[in-house]
Motif scaffolding. Structure first.
Motif, PDB file in Angstrom:
ATOM      1  N   MET A 145       0.837  -1.207   0.000  1.00 29.78           N
ATOM      2  CA  MET A 145       0.000   0.000   0.000  1.00 29.78           C
ATOM      3  C   MET A 145       0.868   1.253   0.000  1.00 29.78           C
ATOM      4  SD  MET A 145      -2.982  -1.017   2.728  1.00 29.78           S
ATOM      5  CE  MET A 145      -3.717   0.593   2.535  1.00 29.78           C
ATOM      6  N   ALA A 146       0.368   2.277  -0.672  1.00 28.68           N
ATOM      7  CA  ALA A 146       1.113   3.526  -0.749  1.00 28.68           C
ATOM      8  C   ALA A 146       1.009   4.285   0.567  1.00 28.68           C
ATOM      9  CB  ALA A 146       0.564   4.390  -1.882  1.00 28.68           C
ATOM     10  N   THR A 147       2.143   4.777   1.034  1.00 28.42           N
ATOM     11  CA  THR A 147       2.157   5.556   2.267  1.00 28.42           C
ATOM     12  C   THR A 147       1.695   6.983   1.978  1.00 28.42           C
ATOM     13  OG1 THR A 147       4.438   6.277   1.934  1.00 28.42           O
ATOM     14  CG2 THR A 147       4.092   4.172   3.075  1.00 28.42           C
ATOM     15  N   THR A 148       1.527   7.762   3.101  1.00 24.11           N
ATOM     16  CA  THR A 148       1.124   9.172   2.950  1.00 24.11           C
ATOM     17  C   THR A 148       2.178   9.947   2.172  1.00 24.11           C
ATOM     18  OG1 THR A 148      -0.036   9.042   5.047  1.00 24.11           O
ATOM     19  CG2 THR A 148       0.439  11.245   4.207  1.00 24.11           C
ATOM     20  N   GLU A 149       3.475   9.650   2.442  1.00 28.34           N
ATOM     21  CA  GLU A 149       4.548  10.356   1.740  1.00 28.34           C
ATOM     22  C   GLU A 149       4.527  10.018   0.252  1.00 28.34           C
ATOM     23  OE1 GLU A 149       8.267   9.670   3.582  1.00 28.34           O
ATOM     24  OE2 GLU A 149       7.763  10.744   5.426  1.00 28.34           O
ATOM     25  N   ASP A 150       4.214   8.760  -0.077  1.00 29.42           N
ATOM     26  CA  ASP A 150       4.134   8.375  -1.487  1.00 29.42           C
ATOM     27  C   ASP A 150       3.008   9.122  -2.191  1.00 29.42           C
ATOM     28  OD1 ASP A 150       6.234   6.617  -1.237  1.00 29.42           O
ATOM     29  OD2 ASP A 150       4.937   4.909  -0.726  1.00 29.42           O
ATOM     30  N   LYS A 151       1.870   9.272  -1.492  1.00 31.02           N
ATOM     31  CA  LYS A 151       0.750   9.987  -2.085  1.00 31.02           C
ATOM     32  C   LYS A 151       1.102  11.451  -2.307  1.00 31.02           C
ATOM     33  CE  LYS A 151      -2.861   6.985  -0.172  1.00 31.02           C
ATOM     34  NZ  LYS A 151      -4.003   6.905   0.766  1.00 31.02           N
ATOM     35  N   MET A 152       1.822  12.029  -1.306  1.00 29.54           N
ATOM     36  CA  MET A 152       2.244  13.424  -1.449  1.00 29.54           C
ATOM     37  C   MET A 152       3.179  13.587  -2.635  1.00 29.54           C
ATOM     38  SD  MET A 152       2.896  14.461   2.505  1.00 29.54           S
ATOM     39  CE  MET A 152       3.964  15.796   1.976  1.00 29.54           C
ATOM     40  N   ALA A 153       4.048  12.589  -2.832  1.00 29.32           N
ATOM     41  CA  ALA A 153       4.999  12.665  -3.938  1.00 29.32           C
ATOM     42  C   ALA A 153       4.286  12.642  -5.285  1.00 29.32           C
ATOM     43  CB  ALA A 153       6.001  11.520  -3.849  1.00 29.32           C
ATOM     44  N   LEU A 154       3.093  12.016  -5.318  1.00 28.00           N
ATOM     45  CA  LEU A 154       2.347  11.946  -6.565  1.00 28.00           C
ATOM     46  C   LEU A 154       1.596  13.241  -6.862  1.00 28.00           C
ATOM     47  CD1 LEU A 154       0.893   8.335  -6.173  1.00 28.00           C
ATOM     48  CD2 LEU A 154       2.811   9.056  -7.632  1.00 28.00           C
ATOM     49  N   ILE A 155       1.422  14.092  -5.850  1.00 29.96           N
ATOM     50  CA  ILE A 155       0.693  15.352  -6.049  1.00 29.96           C
ATOM     51  C   ILE A 155       1.614  16.371  -6.710  1.00 29.96           C
ATOM     52  CG2 ILE A 155      -0.460  17.271  -4.879  1.00 29.96           C
ATOM     53  CD1 ILE A 155      -1.272  15.305  -2.694  1.00 29.96           C
ATOM     54  N   VAL A 156       1.207  16.842  -7.858  1.00 33.98           N
ATOM     55  CA  VAL A 156       1.979  17.844  -8.592  1.00 33.98           C
ATOM     56  C   VAL A 156       1.128  19.111  -8.713  1.00 33.98           C
ATOM     57  CG1 VAL A 156       3.095  18.435 -10.768  1.00 33.98           C
ATOM     58  CG2 VAL A 156       3.229  16.087  -9.897  1.00 33.98           C
ATOM     59  N   PRO A 157       1.491  20.202  -8.055  1.00 25.62           N
ATOM     60  CA  PRO A 157       0.721  21.434  -8.199  1.00 25.62           C
ATOM     61  C   PRO A 157       0.689  21.896  -9.654  1.00 25.62           C
ATOM     62  CG  PRO A 157       2.238  21.592  -6.348  1.00 25.62           C
ATOM     63  CD  PRO A 157       2.601  20.348  -7.098  1.00 25.62           C
ATOM     64  N   CYS A 158      -0.501  22.222 -10.120  1.00 29.82           N
ATOM     65  CA  CYS A 158      -0.664  22.682 -11.503  1.00 29.82           C
ATOM     66  C   CYS A 158      -0.582  24.197 -11.579  1.00 29.82           C
ATOM     67  CB  CYS A 158      -2.001  22.192 -12.051  1.00 29.82           C
ATOM     68  SG  CYS A 158      -2.105  20.397 -12.202  1.00 29.82           S
ATOM     69  N   VAL A 159      -0.500  24.691 -12.809  1.00 32.90           N
ATOM     70  CA  VAL A 159      -0.389  26.123 -13.062  1.00 32.90           C
ATOM     71  C   VAL A 159      -1.531  26.540 -13.975  1.00 32.90           C
ATOM     72  CG1 VAL A 159       1.050  27.943 -14.056  1.00 32.90           C
ATOM     73  CG2 VAL A 159       2.118  26.062 -12.806  1.00 32.90           C
ATOM     74  N   ALA A 160      -2.295  27.549 -13.545  1.00 31.83           N
ATOM     75  CA  ALA A 160      -3.372  28.102 -14.369  1.00 31.83           C
ATOM     76  C   ALA A 160      -2.837  29.327 -15.116  1.00 31.83           C
ATOM     77  CB  ALA A 160      -4.559  28.485 -13.506  1.00 31.83           C
ATOM     78  N   ILE A 161      -3.185  29.426 -16.404  1.00 26.72           N
ATOM     79  CA  ILE A 161      -2.650  30.478 -17.265  1.00 26.72           C
ATOM     80  C   ILE A 161      -3.809  31.242 -17.897  1.00 26.72           C
ATOM     81  CG2 ILE A 161      -1.194  30.956 -19.273  1.00 26.72           C
ATOM     82  CD1 ILE A 161       0.004  28.064 -18.690  1.00 26.72           C
ATOM     83  N   ARG A 162      -3.781  32.559 -17.773  1.00 25.77           N
ATOM     84  CA  ARG A 162      -4.825  33.411 -18.370  1.00 25.77           C
ATOM     85  C   ARG A 162      -4.167  34.440 -19.280  1.00 25.77           C
ATOM     86  NH1 ARG A 162      -7.383  38.355 -16.996  1.00 25.77           N
ATOM     87  NH2 ARG A 162      -6.048  38.566 -15.157  1.00 25.77           N
ATOM     88  N   GLY A 163      -4.692  34.546 -20.499  1.00 28.49           N
ATOM     89  CA  GLY A 163      -4.120  35.493 -21.441  1.00 28.49           C
ATOM     90  C   GLY A 163      -5.051  35.741 -22.618  1.00 28.49           C
ATOM     91  N   SER A 164      -4.500  36.328 -23.658  1.00 28.53           N
ATOM     92  CA  SER A 164      -5.310  36.651 -24.835  1.00 28.53           C
ATOM     93  C   SER A 164      -5.759  35.413 -25.584  1.00 28.53           C
ATOM     94  CB  SER A 164      -4.510  37.564 -25.773  1.00 28.53           C
ATOM     95  OG  SER A 164      -3.311  36.928 -26.181  1.00 28.53           O
ATOM     96  N   THR A 165      -5.173  34.253 -25.254  1.00 29.90           N
ATOM     97  CA  THR A 165      -5.584  32.997 -25.902  1.00 29.90           C
ATOM     98  C   THR A 165      -6.550  32.203 -25.029  1.00 29.90           C
ATOM     99  OG1 THR A 165      -3.633  31.879 -25.010  1.00 29.90           O
ATOM    100  CG2 THR A 165      -3.439  32.844 -27.201  1.00 29.90           C
ATOM    101  N   GLY A 166      -6.961  32.758 -23.873  1.00 31.22           N
ATOM    102  CA  GLY A 166      -7.946  32.091 -23.029  1.00 31.22           C
ATOM    103  C   GLY A 166      -7.357  31.559 -21.735  1.00 31.22           C
ATOM    104  N   ILE A 167      -8.004  30.513 -21.213  1.00 32.68           N
ATOM    105  CA  ILE A 167      -7.610  29.892 -19.937  1.00 32.68           C
ATOM    106  C   ILE A 167      -7.143  28.470 -20.200  1.00 32.68           C
ATOM    107  CG2 ILE A 167      -8.430  29.066 -17.694  1.00 32.68           C
ATOM    108  CD1 ILE A 167      -8.520  31.974 -17.561  1.00 32.68           C
ATOM    109  N   SER A 168      -5.985  28.118 -19.633  1.00 28.97           N
ATOM    110  CA  SER A 168      -5.483  26.751 -19.763  1.00 28.97           C
ATOM    111  C   SER A 168      -4.812  26.341 -18.452  1.00 28.97           C
ATOM    112  CB  SER A 168      -4.490  26.629 -20.932  1.00 28.97           C
ATOM    113  OG  SER A 168      -3.384  27.503 -20.737  1.00 28.97           O
ATOM    114  N   ILE A 169      -4.635  25.019 -18.285  1.00 27.48           N
ATOM    115  CA  ILE A 169      -4.009  24.460 -17.086  1.00 27.48           C
ATOM    116  C   ILE A 169      -2.879  23.540 -17.525  1.00 27.48           C
ATOM    117  CG2 ILE A 169      -4.322  23.120 -14.976  1.00 27.48           C
ATOM    118  CD1 ILE A 169      -6.036  25.487 -14.794  1.00 27.48           C
ATOM    119  N   THR A 170      -1.701  23.714 -16.912  1.00 24.65           N
ATOM    120  CA  THR A 170      -0.580  22.812 -17.189  1.00 24.65           C
ATOM    121  C   THR A 170      -0.042  22.260 -15.879  1.00 24.65           C
ATOM    122  OG1 THR A 170       1.102  24.561 -17.080  1.00 24.65           O
ATOM    123  CG2 THR A 170       0.083  24.152 -19.218  1.00 24.65           C
ATOM    124  N   GLN A 171       0.634  21.131 -15.956  1.00 22.83           N
ATOM    125  CA  GLN A 171       1.252  20.548 -14.770  1.00 22.83           C
ATOM    126  C   GLN A 171       2.541  21.283 -14.431  1.00 22.83           C
ATOM    127  OE1 GLN A 171       1.695  16.397 -15.733  1.00 22.83           O
ATOM    128  NE2 GLN A 171      -0.402  15.897 -15.160  1.00 22.83           N
TER     129      GLN A 171
END
Length: 593
Positions: free
Chosen positions: A1-27
């Motif tokens: 089973m995956a530990t809490t630290e393993d689960k945290m390691a899988l979490i990747v904060p994403c980046v939201a981008i707003r501009g003249s081409t609209g709204i997008s989300i990247t990892q």
């Protein structure tokens, strides 16, 4: 089973981008790939966007509606058809989405209609609507647990309890404490505290701290008076036990400063107040509490500015030296802080270990208009955005060791308006030990600007024996230059002191000492080393400097004690200064010996 630290390691904060081409989300790092589950919004008029504080929702305004997605699936869960929304914000626990749109009066509706709305972000259901005409400080104030919510209505604060938005009941909780221009609810848990700014007309203005529900005007927990307050900004520490009030005026009526005037005041829930004393003349550029809550940093003074750490007694405890800086950014854990200079400054970034007071690394991010830390506390982002700068738009992601990891430039036909890190609960990412060795990265695509000063052709290859002092950085702790006001007060104090000594000497000369045969001996008073104006008491110049400093401090203490005897109420930092008198006298005696 995956530990809490393993689960945290899988979490990747994403980046939201707003501009003249609209709204997008990247990892975020390490992949930087687009989030496939999020459907990009191609609208060219996306006005604003926001992640909820706990990270459950993401919302944006695209000119025709407000959309809300659940970050777990990146699927739209609510769409609110309001085309004039300008600003959005979530409540602290993600329970409510608040939107503001311009207040409009028409021929058919001369009174105007509601323009501030509370929505349920799960389904877009309308909860409550209000009228709030001004966009400045439009956001309702919440306690961290959402038990109370406050709105400023006609210079009165109206408080709603337990999400009961019944106007009749809230009227009973109105703060009738005077004309309130601005207020803020502390981010800490119960008992709740509320700070208010009450501008004065002909006299001083006040910053008053109240404990909820004890809200009568005569029962503030702490009270601070000040002048020159066209605007007041509040800075709470994380626990909501201390607050800083930055009072600013746009115009300095004395003509001494082009930047207006600022003063910084301290209040806490124990009733203590203090004026934060700054050792260099000029504007206050930035103020920020450490997330560890025991200290705060102030950047102040004419360029090159000073950066100083203060403790809870408003005493300076560490100097970062003088440099061209105007911005402070703590990471979420508070173990790293960025000091930098944006706007008309060149964008040199310093990353400091706040525990060991040690410089980790430096990097350059010229033309940056935005900087934000990742919730993991290890990465930060810089961006060049429009409309502030319309050339070379784009954003970069860095490691805290100063290494550039990722760069995304925009082409000349597109504009980047805003970039945001995805948010998470504050305890999700744990603080890690700081490493000083730089990680692997990439080289920036733009050529780096030369740091060499410009020299005309006739001066090249020659030795130059002068410097332009306004452009000199001194990163080491340095002695501050006394202000004009300080020198003026010092001169008056020394003149008054000399007059007293002269009168005392004359009195002793007239009275004298009576000898056995009834005659008097004339006695000439000799100044002791601690009161003499001549500080050259040793052959060591460094010791003489220290003696001079101590004598100045002792003079200040003497005056404070006089004020105390006369009944004046001293502030906490002044009382702490008096307590150090014995220690200073002992240090002085050791230096003279």
């Amino acid at each position: 089973m995956a530990t809490t630290e393993d689960k945290m390691a899988l979490i990747v904060p994403c980046v939201a981008i707003r501009g003249s081409t609209g709204i997008s989300i990247t990892q975020g790092p390490p992949t930087y790939e687009p989030v496939s589950l999020f459907t990009k919004d191609d609208s060219k008029v996306c006005k604003t966007m926001a992640f909820s504080p706990m990270g459950r929702y993401f919302t944006w305004v695209n000119g025709s509606s407000v959309k809300v997605v659940l970050c777990e699936t990146w699927q739209v869960v609510a769409e609110i058809h309001r085309c004039k929304v300008q600003s959005v914000k979530f409540s602290p626990q993600d329970t409510y989405l608040m939107t503001w749109e311009p207040f409009i009066v028409s021929a058919n509706n001369s009174q105007g209609g509601p323009n501030l709305f509370f929505w349920n972000p799960e389904n877009g259901e309308l909860i409550k609507c209000f009228i709030h005409k001004k966009q400045i400080d439009w956001e309702p104030q919440w306690s961290i647990d959402e038990k109370i919510c406050g709105l400023l209505v006609n210079n009165d604060v109206v408080l709603y309890e337990e999400s009961n938005f019944d106007d009749a009941k809230a009227f009973n909780n109105k703060m009738n404490v005077g004309k309130i221009a601005k207020f803020s609810i502390a981010p800490g848990a119960a008992p709740y505290h509320i700070v208010c700014h009450m501008p004065g007309k002909s006299g001083p203005s006040f910053g008053r701290l109240f404990r909820y529900p004890k809200l009568p005007a005569n029962q503030p927990v702490a009270n601070k008076s000040f002048f020159q307050d066209d605007r007041v900004d509040f800075y709470w520490n994380n626990q909501g036990t201390s607050v800083l009030l930055l009072a600013s005026t746009e115009v300095d009526n004395t003509g001494a400063s082009y930047y207006g005037k600022q003063t910084l005041h301290y209040l806490d829930t124990k009733g203590e107040t203090a004026l934060v004393t700054l050792s260099k003349e000029g504007p206050i550029h930035a103020v920020q509490w450490s997330p560890k809550q025991t200290e705060f940093i102030v950047i102040y003074g004419l360029m090159p500015s000073k950066a100083t750490i203060y403790n809870l007694q408003c005493e300076p405890v560490f100097e970062f030296g003088t440099k061209h800086r105007n911005a402070i950014y703590y990471n979420p854990h508070g173990n790293i802080v960025i000091l930098t200079g944006f706007g008309n400054l060149r964008g040199e970034i310093e990353l400091w270990d706040t525990v060991n007071r040690k410089l980790i690394a430096t990097s350059d991010a010229p033309d940056s208009t935005l900087l934000e830390w990742s919730p993991d506390g290890e990465h930060y982002m810089t961006a060049t955005t429009a409309p502030r700068l319309r050339m070379s738009n784009g954003f970069k992601i860095w490691h805290y060791t100063g290494t550039l990891l990722y760069e995304r430039p925009w082409n000349k036909q597109e504009e980047l308006w805003e970039v945001l890190w995805q948010k998470f609960p504050s305890d999700l990412f744990k603080e890690k030990p700081i490493k000083y060795k730089a990680v692997g990265g990439i080289a920036p695509s733009q050529p780096q600007a030369s740091k060499q000063a410009y020299r005309p052709p006739s001066a090249r290859g020659k030795t130059i024996n002068f410097k332009l002092h306004d452009d000199v950085d001194d990163p080491k702790p340095s002695e501050s230059i006394p202000s004009k006001n300080f020198l003026k007060v010092k001169k008056k104090r020394e003149a008054k002191k000399a007059k007293k000594e002269q009168e005392a000497a004359l009195s002793q000369t007239q009275s004298g000492n009576v000898t056995a045969n009834g005659q008097t001996n004339s006695i000439t008073k000799v100044s002791s080393p601690t009161t003499s104006a001549n500080y050259d008491l040793t052959n060591d110049p460094e010791k003489n400097k220290k003696i001079k400093k101590i004598n100045i401090k002792l003079e200040q203490i003497s005056k404070l004690k006089e004020q105390q005897v006369m009944g004046k109420q001293l502030e906490i930092n002044q009382l702490n200064k008096i307590k150090k008198e014995a220690e200073l006298i002992k240090e002085l005696e050791e230096l003279i010996l």
